[in-house]
Design a protein around this motif. Sequence first.
Motif, PDB file in Angstrom:
ATOM      1  N   LEU A  32       0.840  -1.196   0.000  1.00  0.00           N
ATOM      2  CA  LEU A  32       0.000   0.000   0.000  1.00  0.00           C
ATOM      3  C   LEU A  32       0.880   1.254   0.000  1.00  0.00           C
ATOM      4  O   LEU A  32       0.605   2.223  -0.730  1.00  0.00           O
ATOM      5  N   ARG A  33       1.914   1.228   0.787  1.00  0.00           N
ATOM      6  CA  ARG A  33       2.846   2.367   0.827  1.00  0.00           C
ATOM      7  C   ARG A  33       3.481   2.591  -0.542  1.00  0.00           C
ATOM      8  O   ARG A  33       3.560   3.734  -1.031  1.00  0.00           O
ATOM      9  N   LYS A  34       3.938   1.508  -1.173  1.00  0.00           N
ATOM     10  CA  LYS A  34       4.566   1.618  -2.489  1.00  0.00           C
ATOM     11  C   LYS A  34       3.587   2.179  -3.516  1.00  0.00           C
ATOM     12  O   LYS A  34       3.952   3.016  -4.356  1.00  0.00           O
ATOM     13  N   ALA A  35       2.336   1.753  -3.444  1.00  0.00           N
ATOM     14  CA  ALA A  35       1.326   2.230  -4.391  1.00  0.00           C
ATOM     15  C   ALA A  35       1.076   3.725  -4.223  1.00  0.00           C
ATOM     16  O   ALA A  35       0.962   4.471  -5.210  1.00  0.00           O
ATOM     17  N   LEU A  36       0.993   4.183  -2.975  1.00  0.00           N
ATOM     18  CA  LEU A  36       0.724   5.595  -2.726  1.00  0.00           C
ATOM     19  C   LEU A  36       1.902   6.487  -3.076  1.00  0.00           C
ATOM     20  O   LEU A  36       1.737   7.687  -3.338  1.00  0.00           O
ATOM     21  N   LYS A  37       3.092   5.928  -3.075  1.00  0.00           N
ATOM     22  CA  LYS A  37       4.278   6.687  -3.465  1.00  0.00           C
ATOM     23  C   LYS A  37       4.544   6.585  -4.966  1.00  0.00           C
ATOM     24  O   LYS A  37       5.408   7.300  -5.496  1.00  0.00           O
ATOM     25  N   GLY A  38       3.811   5.712  -5.653  1.00  0.00           N
ATOM     26  CA  GLY A  38       4.022   5.463  -7.070  1.00  0.00           C
ATOM     27  C   GLY A  38       2.936   6.064  -7.944  1.00  0.00           C
ATOM     28  O   GLY A  38       2.342   7.101  -7.613  1.00  0.00           O
ATOM     29  N   PRO A  39       2.611   5.396  -9.042  1.00  0.00           N
ATOM     30  CA  PRO A  39       1.665   5.955 -10.026  1.00  0.00           C
ATOM     31  C   PRO A  39       0.243   6.153  -9.495  1.00  0.00           C
ATOM     32  O   PRO A  39      -0.503   6.981 -10.022  1.00  0.00           O
ATOM     33  N   TRP A  40      -0.148   5.402  -8.477  1.00  0.00           N
ATOM     34  CA  TRP A  40      -1.497   5.581  -7.926  1.00  0.00           C
ATOM     35  C   TRP A  40      -1.663   6.970  -7.318  1.00  0.00           C
ATOM     36  O   TRP A  40      -2.782   7.501  -7.250  1.00  0.00           O
ATOM     37  N   GLN A  41      -0.577   7.575  -6.870  1.00  0.00           N
ATOM     38  CA  GLN A  41      -0.656   8.916  -6.309  1.00  0.00           C
ATOM     39  C   GLN A  41      -1.182   9.904  -7.346  1.00  0.00           C
ATOM     40  O   GLN A  41      -2.052  10.732  -7.047  1.00  0.00           O
ATOM     41  N   GLU A  42      -0.679   9.793  -8.568  1.00  0.00           N
ATOM     42  CA  GLU A  42      -1.131  10.688  -9.632  1.00  0.00           C
ATOM     43  C   GLU A  42      -2.612  10.462  -9.959  1.00  0.00           C
ATOM     44  O   GLU A  42      -3.358  11.411 -10.218  1.00  0.00           O
ATOM     45  N   LYS A  43      -3.021   9.202  -9.955  1.00  0.00           N
ATOM     46  CA  LYS A  43      -4.421   8.893 -10.252  1.00  0.00           C
ATOM     47  C   LYS A  43      -5.348   9.467  -9.184  1.00  0.00           C
ATOM     48  O   LYS A  43      -6.433   9.982  -9.492  1.00  0.00           O
ATOM     49  N   LEU A  44      -4.918   9.386  -7.938  1.00  0.00           N
ATOM     50  CA  LEU A  44      -5.739   9.927  -6.853  1.00  0.00           C
ATOM     51  C   LEU A  44      -5.797  11.451  -6.913  1.00  0.00           C
ATOM     52  O   LEU A  44      -6.857  12.051  -6.661  1.00  0.00           O
ATOM     53  N   VAL A  45      -4.688  12.084  -7.238  1.00  0.00           N
ATOM     54  CA  VAL A  45      -4.665  13.542  -7.378  1.00  0.00           C
ATOM     55  C   VAL A  45      -5.639  13.976  -8.474  1.00  0.00           C
ATOM     56  O   VAL A  45      -6.422  14.921  -8.297  1.00  0.00           O
ATOM     57  N   ALA A  46      -5.615  13.277  -9.611  1.00  0.00           N
ATOM     58  CA  ALA A  46      -6.511  13.606 -10.718  1.00  0.00           C
ATOM     59  C   ALA A  46      -7.976  13.390 -10.330  1.00  0.00           C
ATOM     60  O   ALA A  46      -8.860  14.180 -10.697  1.00  0.00           O
ATOM     61  N   ALA A  47      -8.246  12.326  -9.572  1.00  0.00           N
ATOM     62  CA  ALA A  47      -9.617  12.035  -9.148  1.00  0.00           C
ATOM     63  C   ALA A  47     -10.138  13.113  -8.208  1.00  0.00           C
ATOM     64  O   ALA A  47     -11.297  13.544  -8.305  1.00  0.00           O
ATOM     65  N   MET A  48      -9.300  13.576  -7.303  1.00  0.00           N
ATOM     66  CA  MET A  48      -9.714  14.629  -6.383  1.00  0.00           C
ATOM     67  C   MET A  48      -9.964  15.944  -7.114  1.00  0.00           C
ATOM     68  O   MET A  48     -10.840  16.715  -6.745  1.00  0.00           O
ATOM     69  N   LYS A  49      -9.186  16.189  -8.145  1.00  0.00           N
ATOM     70  CA  LYS A  49      -9.406  17.380  -8.965  1.00  0.00           C
ATOM     71  C   LYS A  49     -10.777  17.310  -9.637  1.00  0.00           C
ATOM     72  O   LYS A  49     -11.522  18.287  -9.671  1.00  0.00           O
ATOM     73  N   ALA A  50     -11.116  16.135 -10.129  1.00  0.00           N
ATOM     74  CA  ALA A  50     -12.401  15.951 -10.810  1.00  0.00           C
ATOM     75  C   ALA A  50     -13.578  16.060  -9.838  1.00  0.00           C
ATOM     76  O   ALA A  50     -14.631  16.598 -10.176  1.00  0.00           O
ATOM     77  N   ASP A  51     -13.402  15.548  -8.625  1.00  0.00           N
ATOM     78  CA  ASP A  51     -14.500  15.527  -7.657  1.00  0.00           C
ATOM     79  C   ASP A  51     -14.698  16.855  -6.944  1.00  0.00           C
ATOM     80  O   ASP A  51     -15.818  17.234  -6.602  1.00  0.00           O
ATOM     81  N   PHE A  52     -13.584  17.547  -6.680  1.00  0.00           N
ATOM     82  CA  PHE A  52     -13.587  18.557  -5.633  1.00  0.00           C
ATOM     83  C   PHE A  52     -12.880  19.839  -6.046  1.00  0.00           C
ATOM     84  O   PHE A  52     -12.809  20.787  -5.283  1.00  0.00           O
ATOM     85  N   SER A  53     -12.267  19.807  -7.230  1.00  0.00           N
ATOM     86  CA  SER A  53     -11.424  20.917  -7.673  1.00  0.00           C
ATOM     87  C   SER A  53     -10.302  21.168  -6.663  1.00  0.00           C
ATOM     88  O   SER A  53      -9.872  22.307  -6.452  1.00  0.00           O
ATOM     89  N   LYS A  54      -9.832  20.098  -6.044  1.00  0.00           N
ATOM     90  CA  LYS A  54      -8.771  20.237  -5.045  1.00  0.00           C
ATOM     91  C   LYS A  54      -7.414  20.200  -5.742  1.00  0.00           C
ATOM     92  O   LYS A  54      -7.180  19.381  -6.629  1.00  0.00           O
ATOM     93  N   GLY A  55      -6.505  21.071  -5.351  1.00  0.00           N
ATOM     94  CA  GLY A  55      -5.218  21.217  -6.004  1.00  0.00           C
ATOM     95  C   GLY A  55      -4.258  20.071  -5.732  1.00  0.00           C
ATOM     96  O   GLY A  55      -4.368  19.355  -4.727  1.00  0.00           O
ATOM     97  N   ASP A  56      -3.288  19.944  -6.599  1.00  0.00           N
ATOM     98  CA  ASP A  56      -2.276  18.892  -6.550  1.00  0.00           C
ATOM     99  C   ASP A  56      -1.558  18.852  -5.201  1.00  0.00           C
ATOM    100  O   ASP A  56      -1.494  17.818  -4.527  1.00  0.00           O
ATOM    101  N   VAL A  57      -1.001  19.996  -4.794  1.00  0.00           N
ATOM    102  CA  VAL A  57      -0.229  20.051  -3.549  1.00  0.00           C
ATOM    103  C   VAL A  57      -1.122  19.746  -2.355  1.00  0.00           C
ATOM    104  O   VAL A  57      -0.719  19.029  -1.416  1.00  0.00           O
ATOM    105  N   ASP A  58      -2.323  20.271  -2.381  1.00  0.00           N
ATOM    106  CA  ASP A  58      -3.273  20.067  -1.285  1.00  0.00           C
ATOM    107  C   ASP A  58      -3.547  18.575  -1.070  1.00  0.00           C
ATOM    108  O   ASP A  58      -3.551  18.076   0.066  1.00  0.00           O
ATOM    109  N   VAL A  59      -3.777  17.835  -2.153  1.00  0.00           N
ATOM    110  CA  VAL A  59      -4.062  16.405  -2.047  1.00  0.00           C
ATOM    111  C   VAL A  59      -2.858  15.652  -1.478  1.00  0.00           C
ATOM    112  O   VAL A  59      -2.984  14.816  -0.580  1.00  0.00           O
TER     113      VAL A  59
END
Length: 465
Positions: A32-59
């Motif tokens: 789980l740690r490896k996933a959050l430090k890897g490519p899944w981090q970018e996917k989650l950042v993009a998802a939060m942008k779509a849901d909430f207009s939340k910024g990259d650094v904020d996420v």
Amino acid sequence: MSLDSIIAKQRAHAPVLAQKPLQYRLQKLAELRKALKGPWQEKLVAAMKADFSKGDVDVRLTEILPTLDNIKIVSKNLKNWTKPKKVKTPIILFGSTSYTQVQPKGNVLIISPWNYPIFLTLHPLTNAIAAGNTVIMKPSEHTPHTSAVMAELVASIFDEEEAYVAQGGVEVAKELLDTRFDHIFFTGSTAVGKIVMAAASKNLTSVTLELGGKSPTIIDNSANAYAAGQRVAWAKFTNAGQICIAPDHVYVHEAKLEDFKKGVIETITSFYGDQPMDSNDFVQIVNEGHWNRLRSIMDDAAKEPGEVLIGGAASKEKRKIEPTVVIDPPRDGAMMREEIFGPLLPVFTFSDLAEPLQEIATREHPLVVYIYSKNKRNIRRIQNETRAGSTAVNMSLMQIANNYLPFGGVGHSGIGKTNGEAGFLEFSNTRAAYYQWGVPVNKVLSAPYTPGKKKLVERMIERMF
């Protein structure tokens, strides 16, 4: 596969998982740690942008980082936490030894909200997996893109008989609450928390309820009120105030009001500019329903006394509300009827510390009491005369970032704790173990109770207790 089938598989698998070596849990946490430090981090950042207009650094700063920190702390200490721990045995129980041993609760349910969907789903997941449980997660339907990415992330690491993300709305939540679990971990409103607790009671299921409430801030006449204004403004308007531990309202000593106002105005302008609703760093209200609720509070407050220090505008099209601060509105007015959970901040002046303390005492216990003061006597007095899940002195919000501190509420603001070892123990059953290796006391002190035994008991009471 149906949700019922997945839950059945998890219940059947829970005893199997409990017997697996500790290294298996640690490996899953490492993945789980490896996933959050890897490519899944970018996917989650993009998802939060779509849901909430939340910024990259904020996420990354408020969702990913604290989740990774909890994984790090749990992984480092798990071996020690799971060891049997010897406890003292009283002399009257001579010939015996006592221990405690933690065991998984079994099949657990995590229901998480929309305001910090990654952190408030994967943080308790970390603790549940560390404790050896099988886990069903139900994230909020208000952040569907983030829920979908988390479901894919979890499925890439865990078999569904170990951990599974159930997506959907109220009907899915109701189906889950009608099902027996061994523990339910809920984060959300007090109103829904009562529903969760009622459902859990039907099966005598233990619960952790991370709720909210109207968390007050007190700024006394010894405080650096300018710095307090800066810190309160940062804490209140981060995530547009949609944080359970955000300062809900402020009591500021009348001699410090101008300094406080200056700190607030400068911070809002510095962070979000002259037009906060145009700032990419000032997030949206999560959905139209919540925007309407906040707008209704604003409309009612506009009819009441009070000085609007800053803000007051709203855009339904942008789904944003300006950071709004109102000085001395009615203390029973529109902004004080319920937890605000948005970018509206009522500020009340006082001349005697007894005033805010008396008001706080009339309300349900909050999640946090924030104190800004240089006076140790005042700090102690506020702590002693209030009840809350936690206290933060001369800072706001940051207490949640310390995963070594237990976090939770009291009464209407919550039941149970999370973070680090406290979170691990919420998903564990601490089992008592008593070992008799010598002659037991009942061999000496049992019927028939002769005069000699009576005298022995009387001497024990007199000399040993």
